[in-house]
Design a protein around this motif. Sequence first.
Motif, mmCIF file in Angstrom:
data_model
loop_
_atom_site.group_PDB
_atom_site.id
_atom_site.type_symbol
_atom_site.label_atom_id
_atom_site.label_comp_id
_atom_site.label_asym_id
_atom_site.label_seq_id
_atom_site.Cartn_x
_atom_site.Cartn_y
_atom_site.Cartn_z
ATOM 1 N N UNK A 286 35.071 49.825 55.855
ATOM 2 C CA UNK A 286 35.709 51.035 56.803
ATOM 3 C C UNK A 286 37.099 49.921 57.634
ATOM 4 N N UNK A 287 36.387 48.858 58.054
ATOM 5 C CA UNK A 287 37.456 48.237 58.892
ATOM 6 C C UNK A 287 38.705 47.803 58.352
ATOM 7 N N UNK A 288 38.842 47.311 56.830
ATOM 8 C CA UNK A 288 39.905 46.925 56.271
ATOM 9 C C UNK A 288 40.527 48.119 55.339
ATOM 10 N N UNK A 289 40.045 49.259 55.508
ATOM 11 C CA UNK A 289 40.781 50.341 54.863
ATOM 12 C C UNK A 289 40.697 49.912 53.283
ATOM 13 N N UNK A 290 39.405 49.980 52.881
ATOM 14 C CA UNK A 290 39.449 49.479 51.408
ATOM 15 C C UNK A 290 39.128 50.830 50.682
ATOM 16 N N UNK A 291 40.001 51.178 49.503
ATOM 17 C CA UNK A 291 39.765 52.318 48.635
ATOM 18 C C UNK A 291 38.834 51.876 47.427
ATOM 19 N N UNK A 292 39.277 50.717 46.851
ATOM 20 C CA UNK A 292 38.510 50.340 45.770
ATOM 21 C C UNK A 292 38.411 48.793 45.832
ATOM 22 N N UNK A 293 37.056 48.119 45.463
ATOM 23 C CA UNK A 293 36.876 46.886 45.515
ATOM 24 C C UNK A 293 35.918 46.349 44.248
ATOM 25 N N UNK A 294 36.200 45.081 43.906
ATOM 26 C CA UNK A 294 35.705 44.550 42.611
ATOM 27 C C UNK A 294 35.474 43.102 43.097
ATOM 28 N N UNK A 295 34.111 42.539 42.950
ATOM 29 C CA UNK A 295 34.000 41.254 43.214
ATOM 30 C C UNK A 295 33.164 40.793 42.208
ATOM 31 N N UNK A 296 33.331 39.667 41.510
ATOM 32 C CA UNK A 296 32.555 39.265 40.289
ATOM 33 C C UNK A 296 32.501 37.822 40.677
ATOM 34 N N UNK A 297 31.074 36.950 40.610
ATOM 35 C CA UNK A 297 30.857 35.722 40.734
ATOM 36 C C UNK A 297 30.265 35.375 39.420
ATOM 37 N N UNK A 298 30.968 34.319 38.690
ATOM 38 C CA UNK A 298 30.442 34.137 37.219
ATOM 39 C C UNK A 298 29.972 32.624 36.995
ATOM 40 N N UNK A 299 29.312 32.360 36.326
ATOM 41 C CA UNK A 299 28.954 31.034 35.654
ATOM 42 C C UNK A 299 28.937 30.967 34.139
ATOM 43 N N UNK A 300 29.606 30.262 33.512
ATOM 44 C CA UNK A 300 29.321 30.300 31.931
ATOM 45 C C UNK A 300 30.670 31.188 31.501
ATOM 46 N N UNK A 301 30.815 31.118 30.008
ATOM 47 C CA UNK A 301 31.978 31.785 29.404
ATOM 48 C C UNK A 301 31.336 32.765 28.360
ATOM 49 N N UNK A 302 31.951 34.084 28.339
ATOM 50 C CA UNK A 302 31.439 34.907 27.441
ATOM 51 C C UNK A 302 32.124 34.918 26.077
ATOM 52 N N UNK A 303 31.217 34.833 24.933
ATOM 53 C CA UNK A 303 32.091 34.648 23.709
ATOM 54 C C UNK A 303 32.279 35.787 23.134
ATOM 55 N N UNK A 304 33.555 36.258 23.276
ATOM 56 C CA UNK A 304 33.835 37.688 22.467
ATOM 57 C C UNK A 304 33.637 37.721 21.217
#
Length: 574
Positions: A71-89
Motif C-alpha cells: 500500500x505505501x509504495x503503490x505496488x501493482x506487481x511484485x516478485x522476490x526470489x532468494x536462491x542458492x544453487x544452480x538449476x540444471x535445465x
Amino acid sequence: MVLVYKMSTKSLWLLFIFIGSSYSETYSEELFIKPLATGYVYSFFQFTVIREDDSFKHSTLFPHSLGDIIDRFHVAELNVDLTSGLWKHKSWGYPAVDAPSGAEISARFHNDTQDIDKHWYGLTNALSGLLCTSLNFINSANSYESSADRVYRYSNLPRENVCTENLTPWKKLLPCDSTRGLSSLLNSGRVHNANYHSLGIHFRPLCNAGKCKYELRQTVSLVYDSIFISFNNNYDWSLRKMFGTGLFKTCPLADYSKIYLDTSSNSSVPYLISQEPDYVLKNNIAVYNLNGIFHLSAIVPRPKIVVSELRPLLYTDRFITGFGQEYGGLVTRIYNDHKSPIIATVIENIPWFLPIYYHTLKVTSNGIRIIPKALIYKPGKGRVRIYYLEIVLELAPRSVTEISVQFDYVFLKWQEYPPDANHGFYIGSAIVKATIPRNATSLTFDKSLIIDNLNSTGDDYLICLKTENFIITLPTPDFSMPYNVICLACTVVALAFGPIHNITTKRLKLTTAKYVPGLASVAQKLYVLMETIFMLKSKKTGKPTPVKVFTPEELSYHPTLGHVSEEFMKNKGN
C-alpha cells in the motif's frame, strides 16, 4: 451478567461474519513432487492467498507487514526470489519458478505513481528489513527499467547468500506460520542442505471484466539428491528423508491441502509408492488430499537410474572469453531443440564496471551471422547506470544461437572494492523469454493454483529462463602493501621516538659522586671473587691466605679505584 456475556459473544460472532464477508480471502497450500534425472527429487511448495479487496489494512490471511509495504509504495506487481544453487535445465527440465542464484526482485507500480525511482528504492529498503536481506544495496547502478514499461523496475544481487535469517521471516508471513500444514516440513537444516533451494514471494492482480482479485503466492523450490538423503547408496526417497519429519497436522485455515506426485518417470524405471493416491490426473499425476497424519515414500528398484521423459526444448548457457585483465568477451548461447522456430527475447544487464563495445555485438545461428528482429541498447554510465541490451531473435529449428560482445576491465577506486577483493566480482544472469508448447513442461506457473496449471489445456506457455552467474577478476591493487608500509613506519617511529624523547626532555647535570651502597656491594663482590681466586692458588702452593671481608662502613672512596679499605690506602701511601 450471564445475559451480557451471551450478547457479547453473539456480537463477536456477528463482527467476525461481517469482517469475513467484507474482506473475502481464501488460502490453499500445495506440494508438487517430481523425480528428476540422475536420482534427484524436485519439491515445489506453493502457499496461495487470494483476496478480493485491494486495501490491506484489514485482513485475516494476508500478511499485514507485506500489505502495508504494498500500500505505501503503490505496488501493482511484485516478485522476490532468494536462491542458492544452480538449476540444471538440460538435466532437470524446467522448474515452476526459474530464479538465478542470489537475490532477484522486480516490481511494477501503479500507472499514476509519481517518482518511480523513489518508490522503488523505498520498496527495496522495506523488503530488506522484512526478509533480512541486502536489498537495500540496490540503487540506480544495479537496476534498470523496462524499455516498454515506465513503471517497471528490475534488479538482482548475485552475491546474496540465502540462510536461516531469510527463511524464518519468510515463514512468518504464512497464515499458519511453520507449526501446521505443509510449512511444518520446511525445517531450516534440511532446506539449506538441499542441492538447490529458492524462496519466492509473488504478488499480482487477477482482473476479469473490470473486477480484480489480488493473489499472493509464497513458493519454495527444493532439489535433493536421493543418494545423499537415503544414506544407503540407493535412490529411495520419502518425506521424512527429505524434510526430516513427517506431516502430522494440517493447517485449519487452509481451504484445502494437496500433494501432487509426478509419476511420468515411473514408466521407464518402475518404483513403488507407499500410498495409493486419491485420484490421478492425466494418467501420470497422483493427487493426495491431506486430512491428518500423512507419510509418502518411494522405493526405486535396481537399476537405480531415473530418466526424465521431458527433455527441454530450449535451454541456455553463458560464459566469458579472453585472458588477462585488460580485454574480455561475454557469450550467451541459446539451444533450440524444437522442430519449429521459436521467437525469443534476450535481456542482458551488464554492470557499469564492464563497459561493452556496441560495434562488437555479433549474433550467429549455427555459425552463420544473422540480423535480430529488434534491438534496444542503452549505454551505461560509470557508477550511475548499467548497460542494457534487449534483443529479439527468431531461433531456427534445432539450432544453436550465439550472442557475443566485447568489453573492457576498468580500474575501480580503492573504496569500491569489497573486503575480499581477490575473490572477484559477480555478474548477474541474463534473461531469455520465449513461448514454447505447454506439454514441454509438467508444471507451469501462469495459473493461481498448481491443480489449475496441471489441468490447463492451453497450446503455448511463456517461459522465462535465467542463465548462470559468473565471476570476473578486475585489476586489483595489492591491498597488503599499505599494511606493510604502516607496520614498517610505526616500527621506525617507535624505535626513534624513545631516544629522541629522552634527549629533548631530560637535563644533564654534573654532581659530586657520593657513597652508593649498591656500588659498594658490587665492589665487595668483586673483591671476594679475587680473594677466592688467590686462595685457590695458595691452596695449590700449600700457603693458606686469610680472607677478610670488609663492611661498607670500613671502605673509603678513591677517585680512581673506587671504594677501597683504609688498610689498602695506608699500604698504598707507604
